[in-house]
Design a protein around this motif. Structure first.
Motif, PDB file in Angstrom:
ATOM      1  N   MET A  97      26.549  67.035  72.466  1.00  0.00           N
ATOM      2  CA  MET A  97      24.797  66.902  72.463  1.00  0.00           C
ATOM      3  C   MET A  97      24.144  67.085  71.169  1.00  0.00           C
ATOM      4  O   MET A  97      23.638  67.134  70.685  1.00  0.00           O
ATOM      5  CB  MET A  97      25.117  68.036  73.278  1.00  0.00           C
ATOM      6  N   ARG A  98      24.621  68.712  70.690  1.00  0.00           N
ATOM      7  CA  ARG A  98      24.657  69.155  68.873  1.00  0.00           C
ATOM      8  C   ARG A  98      24.521  68.625  68.014  1.00  0.00           C
ATOM      9  O   ARG A  98      23.746  68.915  67.599  1.00  0.00           O
ATOM     10  CB  ARG A  98      25.414  70.449  68.945  1.00  0.00           C
ATOM     11  N   LYS A  99      25.813  67.511  67.906  1.00  0.00           N
ATOM     12  CA  LYS A  99      25.689  66.192  67.212  1.00  0.00           C
ATOM     13  C   LYS A  99      24.438  65.590  66.722  1.00  0.00           C
ATOM     14  O   LYS A  99      23.335  65.315  66.133  1.00  0.00           O
ATOM     15  CB  LYS A  99      26.389  65.557  66.722  1.00  0.00           C
ATOM     16  N   ILE A 100      23.698  65.311  68.076  1.00  0.00           N
ATOM     17  CA  ILE A 100      22.867  64.159  68.173  1.00  0.00           C
ATOM     18  C   ILE A 100      21.448  64.849  67.505  1.00  0.00           C
ATOM     19  O   ILE A 100      20.426  64.448  67.239  1.00  0.00           O
ATOM     20  CB  ILE A 100      22.276  63.399  69.472  1.00  0.00           C
ATOM     21  N   GLU A 101      21.414  66.440  68.451  1.00  0.00           N
ATOM     22  CA  GLU A 101      20.146  67.042  68.722  1.00  0.00           C
ATOM     23  C   GLU A 101      20.095  67.089  66.619  1.00  0.00           C
ATOM     24  O   GLU A 101      18.666  67.355  66.281  1.00  0.00           O
ATOM     25  CB  GLU A 101      20.037  68.351  68.675  1.00  0.00           C
ATOM     26  N   ARG A 102      21.096  67.440  66.053  1.00  0.00           N
ATOM     27  CA  ARG A 102      21.109  67.585  64.673  1.00  0.00           C
ATOM     28  C   ARG A 102      20.444  66.596  63.773  1.00  0.00           C
ATOM     29  O   ARG A 102      20.323  66.021  62.641  1.00  0.00           O
ATOM     30  CB  ARG A 102      22.514  68.308  64.207  1.00  0.00           C
ATOM     31  N   SER A 103      20.921  64.912  64.022  1.00  0.00           N
ATOM     32  CA  SER A 103      20.769  64.209  63.553  1.00  0.00           C
ATOM     33  C   SER A 103      19.143  64.121  63.741  1.00  0.00           C
ATOM     34  O   SER A 103      19.255  63.124  62.991  1.00  0.00           O
ATOM     35  CB  SER A 103      22.144  62.817  64.657  1.00  0.00           C
ATOM     36  N   ILE A 104      18.949  63.947  65.131  1.00  0.00           N
ATOM     37  CA  ILE A 104      17.363  63.956  65.228  1.00  0.00           C
ATOM     38  C   ILE A 104      16.630  64.513  63.967  1.00  0.00           C
ATOM     39  O   ILE A 104      15.565  64.447  63.644  1.00  0.00           O
ATOM     40  CB  ILE A 104      16.628  63.834  66.444  1.00  0.00           C
ATOM     41  N   ASP A 105      16.787  65.828  64.133  1.00  0.00           N
ATOM     42  CA  ASP A 105      16.292  67.080  62.711  1.00  0.00           C
ATOM     43  C   ASP A 105      16.482  66.013  61.249  1.00  0.00           C
ATOM     44  O   ASP A 105      15.903  66.434  60.920  1.00  0.00           O
ATOM     45  CB  ASP A 105      16.941  68.413  63.216  1.00  0.00           C
ATOM     46  N   ASP A 106      17.799  65.922  61.477  1.00  0.00           N
ATOM     47  CA  ASP A 106      17.494  65.173  60.061  1.00  0.00           C
ATOM     48  C   ASP A 106      17.279  64.061  59.906  1.00  0.00           C
ATOM     49  O   ASP A 106      16.220  64.019  58.213  1.00  0.00           O
ATOM     50  CB  ASP A 106      19.174  64.705  59.685  1.00  0.00           C
ATOM     51  N   GLN A 107      16.468  63.525  60.847  1.00  0.00           N
ATOM     52  CA  GLN A 107      16.124  62.154  60.242  1.00  0.00           C
ATOM     53  C   GLN A 107      14.603  62.511  60.440  1.00  0.00           C
ATOM     54  O   GLN A 107      14.386  61.766  60.110  1.00  0.00           O
ATOM     55  CB  GLN A 107      15.696  61.175  61.740  1.00  0.00           C
ATOM     56  N   ILE A 108      14.234  63.326  60.773  1.00  0.00           N
ATOM     57  CA  ILE A 108      12.676  64.304  60.680  1.00  0.00           C
ATOM     58  C   ILE A 108      12.286  64.640  59.674  1.00  0.00           C
ATOM     59  O   ILE A 108      11.182  64.418  59.010  1.00  0.00           O
ATOM     60  CB  ILE A 108      12.610  65.224  62.296  1.00  0.00           C
ATOM     61  N   GLU A 109      13.252  65.563  59.084  1.00  0.00           N
ATOM     62  CA  GLU A 109      13.164  66.231  57.807  1.00  0.00           C
ATOM     63  C   GLU A 109      12.782  64.421  56.982  1.00  0.00           C
ATOM     64  O   GLU A 109      12.522  64.843  56.089  1.00  0.00           O
ATOM     65  CB  GLU A 109      14.251  66.838  57.626  1.00  0.00           C
ATOM     66  N   SER A 110      13.956  63.628  57.017  1.00  0.00           N
ATOM     67  CA  SER A 110      13.771  62.223  55.372  1.00  0.00           C
ATOM     68  C   SER A 110      12.689  61.966  55.857  1.00  0.00           C
ATOM     69  O   SER A 110      12.244  61.023  55.035  1.00  0.00           O
ATOM     70  CB  SER A 110      15.005  61.530  56.732  1.00  0.00           C
ATOM     71  N   LEU A 111      12.124  61.644  57.378  1.00  0.00           N
ATOM     72  CA  LEU A 111      11.194  60.906  57.309  1.00  0.00           C
ATOM     73  C   LEU A 111       9.853  62.101  56.731  1.00  0.00           C
ATOM     74  O   LEU A 111       8.794  61.338  55.708  1.00  0.00           O
ATOM     75  CB  LEU A 111      10.854  61.178  58.045  1.00  0.00           C
ATOM     76  N   LYS A 112       9.530  62.698  56.539  1.00  0.00           N
ATOM     77  CA  LYS A 112       8.365  64.000  56.211  1.00  0.00           C
ATOM     78  C   LYS A 112       8.470  63.643  54.652  1.00  0.00           C
ATOM     79  O   LYS A 112       7.867  63.625  54.183  1.00  0.00           O
ATOM     80  CB  LYS A 112       9.159  65.291  56.852  1.00  0.00           C
ATOM     81  N   LYS A 113       9.781  63.321  54.703  1.00  0.00           N
ATOM     82  CA  LYS A 113       9.831  63.444  52.826  1.00  0.00           C
ATOM     83  C   LYS A 113       9.829  62.274  52.075  1.00  0.00           C
ATOM     84  O   LYS A 113       8.901  62.298  51.290  1.00  0.00           O
ATOM     85  CB  LYS A 113      11.433  63.933  52.246  1.00  0.00           C
TER      86      LYS A 113
END
Length: 43
Positions: free
Chosen positions: A1-17
């Motif tokens: 579950m932790r990997k999925i959360e991190r993946s979502i966080d990474d996606q959000i940061e990438s989209l913000k950039k």
């Protein structure tokens, strides 16, 4: 579950950039849409 959360966080940061690049005129809306789909895993 932790990997999925991190993946979502990474996606959000990438989209913000990417959104910043779009807002600055570095990316076109079309380029932004393509990159957004890739980041989110949408074909």
């Amino acid at each position: 579950m932790r990997k999925i959360e991190r993946s979502i966080d990474d996606q959000i940061e990438s989209l913000k950039k990417l959104k910043e690049l779009l807002d600055c005129g570095i990316l076109t809306q079309e380029e932004f849409d393509i990159k957004k789909k890739r980041i989110m895993g949408i074909s």
